[in-house]
Design a protein around this motif. Structure first.
Motif, PDB file in Angstrom:
ATOM      1  N   TYR A  64       0.832  -1.196   0.000  1.00  0.00           N
ATOM      2  CA  TYR A  64       0.000   0.000   0.000  1.00  0.00           C
ATOM      3  C   TYR A  64       0.868   1.248   0.000  1.00  0.00           C
ATOM      4  N   PRO A  65       0.382   2.326  -0.606  1.00  0.00           N
ATOM      5  CA  PRO A  65       1.155   3.573  -0.563  1.00  0.00           C
ATOM      6  C   PRO A  65       1.558   3.963   0.857  1.00  0.00           C
ATOM      7  N   VAL A  92       9.948   3.604  -4.957  1.00  0.00           N
ATOM      8  CA  VAL A  92      10.116   2.621  -3.880  1.00  0.00           C
ATOM      9  C   VAL A  92       9.080   1.506  -3.830  1.00  0.00           C
ATOM     10  N   CYS A  93       7.921   1.695  -4.445  1.00  0.00           N
ATOM     11  CA  CYS A  93       6.901   0.634  -4.427  1.00  0.00           C
ATOM     12  C   CYS A  93       7.506  -0.670  -4.942  1.00  0.00           C
ATOM     13  N   ALA A  94       8.446  -0.532  -5.891  1.00  0.00           N
ATOM     14  CA  ALA A  94       9.053  -1.707  -6.524  1.00  0.00           C
ATOM     15  C   ALA A  94       9.824  -2.570  -5.530  1.00  0.00           C
ATOM     16  N   ASN A  95      10.139  -2.033  -4.356  1.00  0.00           N
ATOM     17  CA  ASN A  95      10.878  -2.818  -3.362  1.00  0.00           C
ATOM     18  C   ASN A  95      10.027  -3.936  -2.774  1.00  0.00           C
ATOM     19  N   CYS A  96       8.713  -3.763  -2.768  1.00  0.00           N
ATOM     20  CA  CYS A  96       7.831  -4.787  -2.205  1.00  0.00           C
ATOM     21  C   CYS A  96       6.923  -5.403  -3.271  1.00  0.00           C
ATOM     22  N   HIS A  97       6.663  -4.625  -4.322  1.00  0.00           N
ATOM     23  CA  HIS A  97       5.864  -5.149  -5.433  1.00  0.00           C
ATOM     24  C   HIS A  97       6.849  -5.603  -6.494  1.00  0.00           C
ATOM     25  N   LEU A  98       7.216  -6.892  -6.410  1.00  0.00           N
ATOM     26  CA  LEU A  98       8.370  -7.356  -7.179  1.00  0.00           C
ATOM     27  C   LEU A  98       8.031  -7.650  -8.635  1.00  0.00           C
TER      28      LEU A  98
HETATM   29  C1  HEM Z   1      -0.911  -3.960  -1.414  1.00  0.00           C
HETATM   30  C2  HEM Z   1       0.083  -0.004  -4.054  1.00  0.00           C
HETATM   31  C3  HEM Z   1       4.301   0.432  -1.751  1.00  0.00           C
HETATM   32  C4  HEM Z   1       3.596  -3.866   0.340  1.00  0.00           C
HETATM   33  C5  HEM Z   1      -1.015  -2.874  -2.286  1.00  0.00           C
HETATM   34  C6  HEM Z   1      -2.207  -2.548  -3.039  1.00  0.00           C
HETATM   35  C7  HEM Z   1      -1.922  -1.460  -3.789  1.00  0.00           C
HETATM   36  C8  HEM Z   1      -0.567  -1.071  -3.489  1.00  0.00           C
HETATM   37  C9  HEM Z   1      -2.852  -0.759  -4.777  1.00  0.00           C
HETATM   38  C10 HEM Z   1      -3.513  -3.304  -2.991  1.00  0.00           C
HETATM   39  C11 HEM Z   1      -3.480  -4.430  -3.986  1.00  0.00           C
HETATM   40  C12 HEM Z   1      -4.725  -5.264  -3.988  1.00  0.00           C
HETATM   41  O1  HEM Z   1      -5.421  -5.315  -2.989  1.00  0.00           O
HETATM   42  O2  HEM Z   1      -4.988  -5.851  -5.054  1.00  0.00           O
HETATM   43  C13 HEM Z   1       1.325   0.463  -3.663  1.00  0.00           C
HETATM   44  C14 HEM Z   1       1.946   1.667  -4.159  1.00  0.00           C
HETATM   45  C15 HEM Z   1       3.111   1.814  -3.481  1.00  0.00           C
HETATM   46  C16 HEM Z   1       3.239   0.666  -2.593  1.00  0.00           C
HETATM   47  C17 HEM Z   1       1.377   2.590  -5.240  1.00  0.00           C
HETATM   48  C18 HEM Z   1       4.123   2.942  -3.571  1.00  0.00           C
HETATM   49  C19 HEM Z   1       3.731   4.227  -3.452  1.00  0.00           C
HETATM   50  C20 HEM Z   1       4.484  -0.692  -0.989  1.00  0.00           C
HETATM   51  C21 HEM Z   1       5.622  -0.938  -0.151  1.00  0.00           C
HETATM   52  C22 HEM Z   1       5.418  -2.149   0.444  1.00  0.00           C
HETATM   53  C23 HEM Z   1       4.146  -2.653  -0.024  1.00  0.00           C
HETATM   54  C24 HEM Z   1       6.830  -0.009  -0.025  1.00  0.00           C
HETATM   55  C25 HEM Z   1       6.301  -2.890   1.436  1.00  0.00           C
HETATM   56  C26 HEM Z   1       6.871  -2.269   2.482  1.00  0.00           C
HETATM   57  C27 HEM Z   1       2.322  -4.245   0.039  1.00  0.00           C
HETATM   58  C28 HEM Z   1       1.703  -5.454   0.560  1.00  0.00           C
HETATM   59  C29 HEM Z   1       0.397  -5.477   0.042  1.00  0.00           C
HETATM   60  C30 HEM Z   1       0.247  -4.286  -0.770  1.00  0.00           C
HETATM   61  C31 HEM Z   1       2.346  -6.470   1.485  1.00  0.00           C
HETATM   62  C32 HEM Z   1      -0.656  -6.545   0.320  1.00  0.00           C
HETATM   63  C33 HEM Z   1      -1.366  -6.217   1.572  1.00  0.00           C
HETATM   64  C34 HEM Z   1      -2.392  -7.272   1.890  1.00  0.00           C
HETATM   65  O3  HEM Z   1      -3.307  -7.482   1.107  1.00  0.00           O
HETATM   66  O4  HEM Z   1      -2.227  -7.918   2.937  1.00  0.00           O
HETATM   67  N1  HEM Z   1      -0.042  -1.949  -2.565  1.00  0.00           N
HETATM   68  N2  HEM Z   1       2.131  -0.132  -2.728  1.00  0.00           N
HETATM   69  N3  HEM Z   1       3.604  -1.742  -0.881  1.00  0.00           N
HETATM   70  N4  HEM Z   1       1.416  -3.581  -0.744  1.00  0.00           N
HETATM   71 FE1  HEM Z   1       1.793  -1.897  -1.754  1.00  0.00          FE
END
Ligand code: HEM
Length: 283
Positions: free
Chosen positions: A1-2, A20-26
């Motif tokens: 999540y953002p 940085v999103c790319a660090n967790c969204h591989l």
């Molecule tokens: C989930 C976007 C950065 C880890 C998500 C989701 C979105 C998203 C839209 C929901 C996906 C879904 O439900 O289908 C972003 C964006 C980022 C970002 C735009 C950067 C601005 C990060 C970072 C991390 C991370 C830095 C790790 C530290 C996760 C995880 C989930 C997730 C683990 C799944 C959460 C769950 O459902 O339990 N992200 N993300 N994200 N993101 Fe990111």
């Protein structure tokens, strides 16, 4: 999540330029951005972030079941550019942005914004309404060409803020050896490996990824125990925008007009000379 990015990183872009999103969204998936090539000062325009994916595809949710994907985006604007204030947004852009909540990446700081998670089925295009700065009123801003960076993500991440893997990631063997047992329970599965050096290692696999190895199989360290359940991914796009000086355009138009008039004059002059020559021939 953002919000995970906002909590963990001071800036959404690393020194290398990577978002940085790319660090967790591989997973890597394409993201596109549509912005005007040039914009006049103090003007509202739209930056459209496109996050395309096949909406028929479902992903592994936190509980291991399948469900739809959500999307999110981040935009990093040049100096002075910011989200357009509500009253400046024209009706046609407003229609595309109702119900969307943009947040400054850092509270109280303009120029970098995030949005999401929001439903991916409805938002494969996310419109950011942007207001360009005016060098006349803001001395820090100059006319010229600037870069805009956007990131767009669909689907769950592979790494938790704690550093652990999510259940939307591929699980691998931590040691080389032989698989001696696989047991499945409510909360996931365990794979037992008799390591080559004599020990026994138990790998825990949450619900979500599918186990692709079987008992008795020899496995190398780092080899996958499961498939890769991830169907989403993150993409970054860098674009350029020109903050255009309107007086330059006016002078350019005046120059073109002058050229056109002088060309027409030359043609008229030639016609006149031809008429005189024709008249002279009669004598
Ligand atoms: C989930 C976007 C950065 C880890 C998500 C989701 C979105 C998203 C839209 C929901 C996906 C879904 O439900 O289908 C972003 C964006 C980022 C970002 C735009 C950067 C601005 C990060 C970072 C991390 C991370 C830095 C790790 C530290 C996760 C995880 C989930 C997730 C683990 C799944 C959460 C769950 O459902 O339990 N992200 N993300 N994200 N993101 Fe990111």
């Amino acid at each position: 999540y953002p919000i995970y990015a906002q909590q963990a990183y001071d800036s959404p872009r690393e020194a290398t330029g990577r978002i940085v999103c790319a660090n967790c969204h591989l997973g890597a998936k394409p993201t596109k951005v549509e912005i005007p090539q040039a914009i006049l000062p103090d003007t509202v325009f739209e930056a459209i972030v496109e996050i395309p994916y096949d909406t028929d595809v479902q992903q592994v949710l936190g509980n291991g079941e399948l469900g739809p994907l959500n999307v999110g985006a981040v935009i990093d604007l040049p100096e002075g550019f910011k989200l357009a204030p509500e009253e400046r947004i024209p009706e046609e852009i407003k229609e595309k942005t109702t119900g969307l909540f943009y947040q400054p990446y850092k509270a109280g700081e303009d120029g970098t914004y995030v949005i999401g998670p929001i439903s991916g089925a409805d938002h494969q295009e996310i419109v950011f309404p942007i207001l360009s700065p005016d060098p006349k009123t803001d001395p820090n801003v100059h006319f010229g060409k600037y870069s805009v960076h956007v990131g767009g993500n669909r689907g769950r991440g592979q790494i938790q803020p704690t550093g652990d893997k999510t259940n939307n990631a591929i699980y691998t063997a931590s040691v080389a050896g032989q698989i001696t047992g696989i047991s499945a329970g409510d909360s996931g599965a365990t794979v037992t490996i008799a390591a080559e050096d004599g020990g026994t290692v138990t790998e825990t696999i949450p619900n979500g990824p599918q186990i692709i190895v079987s008992e008795g199989e020899d496995i190398a360290a780092g080899a996958p125990l499961t498939n890769d359940p991830n169907v989403g991914g993150f993409g970054q796009k860098d674009a350029e925008i020109v903050l255009q000086n309107p007086t330059r355009i006016k002078w350019l138009m005046a120059f073109f007009a002058a050229i056109m008039i002088s060309q027409a004059m030359l043609v008229l002059k030639k016609k006149q000379v031809e008429q005189v020559q024709a008249a002279e021939m009669n004598f």
